[in-house]
Write a protein that holds these residues in place. Structure first.
Motif, PDB file in Angstrom:
ATOM      1  N   PRO A 187       0.741  -1.200   0.099  1.00 42.46           N
ATOM      2  CA  PRO A 187       0.040   0.274  -0.131  1.00 42.46           C
ATOM      3  C   PRO A 187       0.865   1.289   0.113  1.00 42.46           C
ATOM      4  CG  PRO A 187       0.145  -0.975   2.096  1.00 42.46           C
ATOM      5  CD  PRO A 187       0.636  -1.925   1.278  1.00 42.46           C
ATOM      6  N   SER A 188       0.394   2.213  -0.466  1.00 48.05           N
ATOM      7  CA  SER A 188       0.861   3.699  -0.706  1.00 48.05           C
ATOM      8  C   SER A 188       0.845   4.205   0.787  1.00 48.05           C
ATOM      9  CB  SER A 188       0.474   4.575  -1.669  1.00 48.05           C
ATOM     10  OG  SER A 188       0.581   3.934  -2.975  1.00 48.05           O
ATOM     11  N   PRO A 189       1.518   5.123   1.205  1.00 44.81           N
ATOM     12  CA  PRO A 189       1.455   5.819   2.510  1.00 44.81           C
ATOM     13  C   PRO A 189       0.279   6.860   2.349  1.00 44.81           C
ATOM     14  CG  PRO A 189       3.428   6.794   1.326  1.00 44.81           C
ATOM     15  CD  PRO A 189       2.858   5.468   0.776  1.00 44.81           C
ATOM     16  N   GLY A 190       0.105   7.364   3.682  1.00 48.51           N
ATOM     17  CA  GLY A 190      -1.059   8.763   3.538  1.00 48.51           C
ATOM     18  C   GLY A 190      -0.387   9.794   2.890  1.00 48.51           C
ATOM     19  N   SER A 191      -1.300  10.938   2.934  1.00 52.09           N
ATOM     20  CA  SER A 191      -0.782  12.249   2.268  1.00 52.09           C
ATOM     21  C   SER A 191       0.494  12.572   3.232  1.00 52.09           C
ATOM     22  CB  SER A 191      -1.752  13.192   2.577  1.00 52.09           C
ATOM     23  OG  SER A 191      -2.439  13.286   3.768  1.00 52.09           O
ATOM     24  N   ASP A 192       0.593  12.239   4.820  1.00 51.28           N
ATOM     25  CA  ASP A 192       1.695  12.888   5.382  1.00 51.28           C
ATOM     26  C   ASP A 192       2.868  11.895   5.454  1.00 51.28           C
ATOM     27  OD1 ASP A 192       0.712  10.719   6.738  1.00 51.28           O
ATOM     28  OD2 ASP A 192       0.232  11.707   8.435  1.00 51.28           O
ATOM     29  N   GLY A 193       2.804  11.240   4.437  1.00 52.36           N
ATOM     30  CA  GLY A 193       3.868   9.922   4.262  1.00 52.36           C
ATOM     31  C   GLY A 193       4.152   8.778   5.017  1.00 52.36           C
ATOM     32  N   LEU A 194       3.050   8.651   6.019  1.00 54.59           N
ATOM     33  CA  LEU A 194       3.185   7.724   6.991  1.00 54.59           C
ATOM     34  C   LEU A 194       2.027   6.489   6.549  1.00 54.59           C
ATOM     35  CD1 LEU A 194       3.119   9.714  10.468  1.00 54.59           C
ATOM     36  CD2 LEU A 194       5.100   8.608   9.246  1.00 54.59           C
ATOM     37  N   TRP A 195       2.229   5.208   7.112  1.00 57.21           N
ATOM     38  CA  TRP A 195       1.177   4.279   6.868  1.00 57.21           C
ATOM     39  C   TRP A 195       0.432   4.005   8.039  1.00 57.21           C
ATOM     40  CZ3 TRP A 195       5.788   4.106   4.128  1.00 57.21           C
ATOM     41  CH2 TRP A 195       5.753   3.963   2.939  1.00 57.21           C
ATOM     42  N   ARG A 196      -0.858   3.999   8.066  1.00 55.70           N
ATOM     43  CA  ARG A 196      -1.855   3.686   9.021  1.00 55.70           C
ATOM     44  C   ARG A 196      -2.764   2.587   8.627  1.00 55.70           C
ATOM     45  NH1 ARG A 196      -1.167   9.207   9.110  1.00 55.70           N
ATOM     46  NH2 ARG A 196      -0.380  10.175  11.118  1.00 55.70           N
ATOM     47  N   PHE A 197      -2.859   1.648   9.533  1.00 51.85           N
ATOM     48  CA  PHE A 197      -3.852   0.731   9.138  1.00 51.85           C
ATOM     49  C   PHE A 197      -5.390   0.562   9.939  1.00 51.85           C
ATOM     50  CE2 PHE A 197       0.490  -0.234   8.373  1.00 51.85           C
ATOM     51  CZ  PHE A 197       0.595  -0.673   7.013  1.00 51.85           C
TER      52      PHE A 197
END
Length: 220
Positions: A187-197
């Motif tokens: 998956p791609s990261p969020g708009s802030d460059g972090l991965w959240r699940f």
């Protein structure tokens, strides 16, 4: 000549695994850069052929001899295995010619046992048909093979290059379309460059969030 250095090569492979798992070193950007670092020619072809046997991919261009083209889609070579292994910031690059020479020696023995003609214009392992490359690599992992640990660690490094893009920053790898991560659907990261699940791994929360937890997830 390789026997006295087997332990040294094993240590270099182990250190490279550790470095790639941490992922904090400037990597090379291409096989051409690898050549400038002293890893070139038949060594690159041989290591590419081994990586393509472990994680096959499609040919990069007409006449590609290292990649057998046994499958469609990207493999370890397209995912940057040479870049990962040959960085001058890692301890492995000086030993790649010896590892390639060892593999080619094994390929010559295999070819002689199976009456396979090997041309002199390519490395012996590269010249083997894909099914014979696969058969030989299977033998390399036999429990009684004296160099088994070398091949095991090299296969682990090959997997790291394809499955995790360990030689690249993860955000960079995803945004630039790293072949392995893209093929696996990472998956791609969020708009802030972090991965959240948003979904819990076990389908439910296993613990209550502590009141002193900071927004980043760290304890105060």
């Amino acid at each position: 000549m390789l026997v006295p250095k087997r332990r040294v090569i094993f240590k270099a492979l182990t250190a490279t695994v550790a470095a790639l798992c941490i992922g904090r070193f400037p990597a090379l950007t291409s096989p051409a850069a690898a050549a400038e670092a002293g890893v070139a020619g038949w060594t690159v072809q041989t290591i590419e052929a081994l990586a393509d046997t472990l994680i096959p991919g499609e040919r990069r261009f007409a006449g590609d001899v290292a990649v057998a083209g046994a499958v469609t889609g990207p493999g370890a070579v397209q995912a940057g295995v040479i870049t990962a292994l040959s960085s001058p910031q890692l301890p492995l690059a000086p030993f790649l010619p010896e590892i390639a020479a060892l593999l080619n020696a094994r390929a010559i023995t295999y070819a002689a046992d199976h009456l396979i003609f090997l041309p002199l214009t390519t490395p012996a392992f590269v010249a083997l048909p894909f099914r014979h490359r696969t058969a030989l690599v299977s033998q390399l992992f036999d429990a009684d093979d004296p160099d088994r640990m070398i091949w095991q660690l090299l296969s682990l490094l090959t997997g790291l290059a394809f499955d995790t893009a360990a030689h690249l920053d993860t955000r960079q790898a995803v945004t630039t379309g790293h072949p392995g991560l893209n093929w696996l659907g990472f998956p791609s990261p969020g708009s802030d460059g972090l991965w959240r699940f948003p979904d819990f791994s076990y389908g439910r929360a296993l613990a209550i969030l502590h009141s002193a937890t900071t927004p980043s997830g760290s304890p105060e």
